[in-house]
Motif scaffolding. Structure first.
Motif, PDB file in Angstrom:
ATOM      1  N   UNK A  12      -0.289   4.729   6.957  1.00 42.86           N
ATOM      2  CA  UNK A  12      -0.554   3.702   7.891  1.00 42.86           C
ATOM      3  C   UNK A  12      -1.904   4.071   8.488  1.00 42.86           C
ATOM      4  N   UNK A  13      -2.195   5.227   8.809  1.00 42.62           N
ATOM      5  CA  UNK A  13      -3.385   5.622   9.649  1.00 42.62           C
ATOM      6  C   UNK A  13      -4.777   4.941   8.706  1.00 42.62           C
ATOM      7  N   UNK A  14      -4.609   4.641   7.377  1.00 43.08           N
ATOM      8  CA  UNK A  14      -5.778   3.914   6.758  1.00 43.08           C
ATOM      9  C   UNK A  14      -5.714   2.396   6.631  1.00 43.08           C
ATOM     10  N   UNK A  29     -18.014  -0.691   6.456  1.00 38.83           N
ATOM     11  CA  UNK A  29     -18.321   0.341   7.595  1.00 38.83           C
ATOM     12  C   UNK A  29     -17.236   0.865   8.444  1.00 38.83           C
ATOM     13  N   UNK A  30     -16.495  -0.416   8.487  1.00 39.16           N
ATOM     14  CA  UNK A  30     -15.206  -0.012   9.603  1.00 39.16           C
ATOM     15  C   UNK A  30     -14.238   0.766   8.885  1.00 39.16           C
ATOM     16  N   UNK A  31     -14.033   0.388   7.430  1.00 41.47           N
ATOM     17  CA  UNK A  31     -13.104   1.272   6.868  1.00 41.47           C
ATOM     18  C   UNK A  31     -13.515   2.638   6.493  1.00 41.47           C
ATOM     19  N   UNK A  32     -14.885   2.821   6.076  1.00 40.42           N
ATOM     20  CA  UNK A  32     -15.358   4.092   5.829  1.00 40.42           C
ATOM     21  C   UNK A  32     -15.352   4.954   7.027  1.00 40.42           C
ATOM     22  N   UNK A  33     -15.570   4.503   7.958  1.00 40.55           N
ATOM     23  CA  UNK A  33     -15.778   5.202   9.488  1.00 40.55           C
ATOM     24  C   UNK A  33     -14.095   5.439   9.546  1.00 40.55           C
ATOM     25  N   UNK A  34     -13.104   4.778   9.376  1.00 44.40           N
ATOM     26  CA  UNK A  34     -11.606   5.115   9.486  1.00 44.40           C
ATOM     27  C   UNK A  34     -11.352   6.171   8.387  1.00 44.40           C
ATOM     28  N   UNK A  35     -11.892   6.295   7.386  1.00 44.82           N
ATOM     29  CA  UNK A  35     -11.633   7.214   6.187  1.00 44.82           C
ATOM     30  C   UNK A  35     -12.071   8.673   6.777  1.00 44.82           C
ATOM     31  N   UNK A  36     -13.470   8.570   7.388  1.00 45.35           N
ATOM     32  CA  UNK A  36     -14.097   9.852   7.900  1.00 45.35           C
ATOM     33  C   UNK A  36     -13.396  10.528   8.952  1.00 45.35           C
ATOM     34  N   UNK A  37     -12.855   9.290  10.074  1.00 42.94           N
ATOM     35  CA  UNK A  37     -11.939   9.922  11.024  1.00 42.94           C
ATOM     36  C   UNK A  37     -10.683  10.403  10.834  1.00 42.94           C
ATOM     37  N   UNK A  38     -10.191  10.138   9.659  1.00 40.38           N
ATOM     38  CA  UNK A  38      -8.830  10.505   9.411  1.00 40.38           C
ATOM     39  C   UNK A  38      -8.889  11.674   8.421  1.00 40.38           C
ATOM     40  N   UNK A  39     -10.279  12.121   8.180  1.00 38.35           N
ATOM     41  CA  UNK A  39     -10.448  13.337   7.148  1.00 38.35           C
ATOM     42  C   UNK A  39     -10.625  13.149   5.580  1.00 38.35           C
TER      43      UNK A  39
END
Length: 154
Positions: A12-14, A29-39
């Motif tokens: 869910x957090x992705x 960019x929005x999706x990869x930033x989210x991936x980075x934020x979630x580790x």
């Protein structure tokens, strides 16, 4: 090959519901930033380079408003799938020349590229082969609906 449980790659957090991104570059960019934020990835720039490299090899816009960009990279910490629905369809190079309203991004660890990458693609490809799945996918408006759609359609 052991079967891969889809809930181990879709979380869910992705997921993003109703992104306001207006270009391919913005949503990636929005999706990869989210991936980075979630580790899930260690370096957005490195992973984006891998995605754009793959984009040069062939169309990831598979038609019916769906795009499946993907990247294999040493910057990926865990093989996962991120997905986003868009408020407004955006231009994308697609097989049917239609704009895209759903983006399903595969992030694949470089060392798992052969086995896990194929398993992940097969799981999602089976879902995308179902017209009712695509129809429901485009109609989802919340992260909960998006997650349920992916996980209940194993």
């Amino acid at each position: 090959m052991t079967a891969l449980d889809i809930t181990s790659i879709i979380r869910k957090d992705l997921l993003i519901a109703g992104s306001r991104s207006q270009t391919k570059r913005q949503i990636l960019k929005e999706m990869t930033d989210l991936l980075e934020k979630q580790g899930m990835i260690s370096d957005t720039a490195v992973f984006l380079t891998a995605i754009y490299q793959r984009e040069k090899e062939g169309l990831t816009g598979i038609g019916q408003g769906i795009a499946i960009p993907h990247g294999k990279s040493s910057a990926v910490n865990q093989t996962v799938v991120a997905a986003a629905t868009l408020k407004q369809p955006i231009p994308w190079e697609t097989l049917d020349d239609e704009n895209v309203s759903v983006v399903i991004l595969f992030a694949v660890k470089a060392e798992e590229a052969n086995v896990e990458h194929i398993q992940v693609l097969q799981k999602v490809a089976r879902l995308l082969a179902k017209d009712h799945f695509i129809k429901e996918l485009k109609e989802t408006s919340t992260i909960e609906e998006l997650y349920d759609l992916f996980t209940k359609n194993k």
